[in-house]
Design a protein around this motif. Structure first.
Motif, PDB file in Angstrom:
ATOM      1  N   GLU A  28       0.803  -1.218   0.000  1.00 58.58           N
ATOM      2  CA  GLU A  28       0.000   0.000   0.000  1.00 58.58           C
ATOM      3  C   GLU A  28       0.838   1.272   0.000  1.00 58.58           C
ATOM      4  O   GLU A  28       0.326   2.347  -0.301  1.00 58.58           O
ATOM      5  CB  GLU A  28      -0.930  -0.001   1.221  1.00 58.58           C
ATOM      6  CG  GLU A  28      -1.943  -1.126   1.239  1.00 58.58           C
ATOM      7  CD  GLU A  28      -2.922  -1.045   0.079  1.00 58.58           C
ATOM      8  OE1 GLU A  28      -3.230   0.090  -0.354  1.00 58.58           O
ATOM      9  OE2 GLU A  28      -3.380  -2.094  -0.395  1.00 58.58           O
ATOM     10  N   ARG A  70       1.553   4.492  -4.248  1.00 57.24           N
ATOM     11  CA  ARG A  70       0.229   4.918  -4.685  1.00 57.24           C
ATOM     12  C   ARG A  70       0.128   5.103  -6.193  1.00 57.24           C
ATOM     13  O   ARG A  70      -0.838   5.674  -6.684  1.00 57.24           O
ATOM     14  CB  ARG A  70      -0.156   6.237  -3.990  1.00 57.24           C
ATOM     15  CG  ARG A  70      -0.224   6.136  -2.476  1.00 57.24           C
ATOM     16  CD  ARG A  70      -0.855   7.357  -1.836  1.00 57.24           C
ATOM     17  NE  ARG A  70      -0.080   8.576  -2.099  1.00 57.24           N
ATOM     18  CZ  ARG A  70      -0.461   9.540  -2.922  1.00 57.24           C
ATOM     19  NH1 ARG A  70      -1.593   9.441  -3.611  1.00 57.24           N
ATOM     20  NH2 ARG A  70       0.296  10.615  -3.089  1.00 57.24           N
ATOM     21  N   LYS A 112       0.019   0.384  -7.222  1.00 52.97           N
ATOM     22  CA  LYS A 112      -1.413   0.524  -6.938  1.00 52.97           C
ATOM     23  C   LYS A 112      -2.239   0.255  -8.193  1.00 52.97           C
ATOM     24  O   LYS A 112      -3.241  -0.471  -8.152  1.00 52.97           O
ATOM     25  CB  LYS A 112      -1.700   1.931  -6.408  1.00 52.97           C
ATOM     26  CG  LYS A 112      -3.166   2.192  -6.054  1.00 52.97           C
ATOM     27  CD  LYS A 112      -3.310   3.579  -5.441  1.00 52.97           C
ATOM     28  CE  LYS A 112      -4.749   3.826  -4.945  1.00 52.97           C
ATOM     29  NZ  LYS A 112      -5.719   3.910  -6.041  1.00 52.97           N
ATOM     30  N   ARG A 113      -1.808   0.832  -9.298  1.00 54.25           N
ATOM     31  CA  ARG A 113      -2.551   0.639 -10.553  1.00 54.25           C
ATOM     32  C   ARG A 113      -2.512  -0.820 -10.996  1.00 54.25           C
ATOM     33  O   ARG A 113      -3.505  -1.360 -11.486  1.00 54.25           O
ATOM     34  CB  ARG A 113      -1.969   1.542 -11.641  1.00 54.25           C
ATOM     35  CG  ARG A 113      -2.720   1.487 -12.965  1.00 54.25           C
ATOM     36  CD  ARG A 113      -4.143   1.951 -12.808  1.00 54.25           C
ATOM     37  NE  ARG A 113      -4.860   1.931 -14.077  1.00 54.25           N
ATOM     38  CZ  ARG A 113      -6.180   1.975 -14.180  1.00 54.25           C
ATOM     39  NH1 ARG A 113      -6.923   2.044 -13.098  1.00 54.25           N
ATOM     40  NH2 ARG A 113      -6.756   1.950 -15.365  1.00 54.25           N
ATOM     41  N   ARG A 123      -2.207  -3.441  -9.048  1.00 55.78           N
ATOM     42  CA  ARG A 123      -3.088  -4.202  -8.150  1.00 55.78           C
ATOM     43  C   ARG A 123      -4.553  -4.043  -8.561  1.00 55.78           C
ATOM     44  O   ARG A 123      -5.336  -4.993  -8.489  1.00 55.78           O
ATOM     45  CB  ARG A 123      -2.904  -3.753  -6.701  1.00 55.78           C
ATOM     46  CG  ARG A 123      -1.590  -4.156  -6.057  1.00 55.78           C
ATOM     47  CD  ARG A 123      -1.640  -3.996  -4.546  1.00 55.78           C
ATOM     48  NE  ARG A 123      -2.003  -2.637  -4.150  1.00 55.78           N
ATOM     49  CZ  ARG A 123      -1.133  -1.649  -3.946  1.00 55.78           C
ATOM     50  NH1 ARG A 123       0.156  -1.895  -4.118  1.00 55.78           N
ATOM     51  NH2 ARG A 123      -1.538  -0.453  -3.581  1.00 55.78           N
ATOM     52  N   GLU A 124      -4.924  -2.840  -8.983  1.00 54.59           N
ATOM     53  CA  GLU A 124      -6.322  -2.558  -9.306  1.00 54.59           C
ATOM     54  C   GLU A 124      -6.735  -3.052 -10.693  1.00 54.59           C
ATOM     55  O   GLU A 124      -7.858  -3.535 -10.869  1.00 54.59           O
ATOM     56  CB  GLU A 124      -6.573  -1.050  -9.212  1.00 54.59           C
ATOM     57  CG  GLU A 124      -6.459  -0.491  -7.801  1.00 54.59           C
ATOM     58  CD  GLU A 124      -6.557   1.023  -7.774  1.00 54.59           C
ATOM     59  OE1 GLU A 124      -6.719   1.589  -6.684  1.00 54.59           O
ATOM     60  OE2 GLU A 124      -6.453   1.653  -8.867  1.00 54.59           O
ATOM     61  N   ALA A 125      -5.828  -2.894 -11.678  1.00 56.99           N
ATOM     62  CA  ALA A 125      -6.224  -3.153 -13.063  1.00 56.99           C
ATOM     63  C   ALA A 125      -5.346  -4.162 -13.790  1.00 56.99           C
ATOM     64  O   ALA A 125      -5.706  -4.619 -14.882  1.00 56.99           O
ATOM     65  CB  ALA A 125      -6.242  -1.836 -13.853  1.00 56.99           C
TER      66      ALA A 125
END
Length: 263
Positions: free
Chosen positions: A19, A22, A26-27, A29-31
């Protein structure tokens, strides 16, 4: 985690930061994808047996895509000076069985070989810099390599180079130019152009564009919004850099491609 990049013929697994980061991690992990249009360009530009150089490789996202494209007959040289980023890169290379393709160096590229300091961002772990600013940043010692001297004995061809080094791009290109000019055909170069960071590192956007213009190749703006390449010229790009420099604190940036547009 598995990358979710359209056009991949096989699964690619990558390790990411937690975490704390950012941005890239992060991107992912999300997409499962970072900079979709630039990813698509890379898949179109690289093929089996080719050679890719990734300068400022971060956690290795583009190096992994390139290894998938060039295969066992090709090679990827990934340069990342930050110890934590480099560790994730190496782990990802290993889990995908790409160790025979990807040569991961814990170093940055520059005009001169030697020692330097890397100033670390706390929340954007792809935004480490080799120069100090007014911001309070922890610094770690790193090594820098002259790209031509390092790569020259190791490669016979060079097809695509990606350079994203948070302001030190001029020194990277300056060190690579002797190699570029020795090759039968200069490589395509994808490079970040951030006049403010370049100036903070002791160069300028105009100086970088004028250096790249010595390759006598087409220049394109990579439009991440419209997903297209916009033809430009060295004069236009240098003027854009001057315009950004004229506004104090303007951190405007773009990614550009030097070389023929992929079909």
């Amino acid at each position: 985690m598995s990358l979710q990049v359209p056009g991949l013929a096989a699964e690619i697994t990558t390790f990411v930061h937690g975490e704390q980061d950012r941005f890239v991690s992060k991107r992912l992990r999300e997409a499962g994808i970072w900079e979709p249009y630039e990813s698509a360009l890379l898949l179109r530009m690289l093929g089996p047996g080719q050679v890719f150089v990734d300068v400022g490789a971060n956690i290795g996202y583009f190096s992994l895509l390139a290894a998938h494209c060039v295969g066992s007959a090709g090679a990827v040289y990934a340069f990342e000076p930050d110890p934590a980023n480099h560790e994730l890169l190496v782990r990802s290379v290993g889990v995908n069985d790409y160790a025979h393709i990807v040569h991961a160096e814990q170093a940055g590229l520059s005009e001169q070989t030697g020692a330097a300091s890397l100033y670390l961002s706390e929340d954007n772990l792809g935004d480490h810099q080799i120069f100090a600013t007014h911001q309070e940043r922890e610094a770690v010692p790193i090594r820098l390599l002259n790209g031509s001297r390092f790569l020259g004995p190791r490669i016979q061809r060079l097809d695509v180079v990606k350079i994203d080094t948070q302001g030190s791009e001029y020194g990277v290109v300056k060190g690579l130019m002797p190699l570029f000019t020795r090759l039968p055909q200069p490589p395509r170069v994808i490079i970040e152009l951030t006049p403010l960071s370049l100036r903070q590192c002791g160069s300028s956007g105009r100086a970088l564009i004028e250096l790249l213009s010595e390759l006598e190749q087409d220049m394109w703006i990579i439009d991440h919004v419209e997903h297209r390449l916009v033809s430009s010229t060295a004069a236009e790009l240098a003027q854009w850099c001057d315009d950004v420099d004229a506004v104090p604190g303007d951190a405007g940036f773009m990614n550009i491609l030097i070389g023929p547009a992929p079909r």
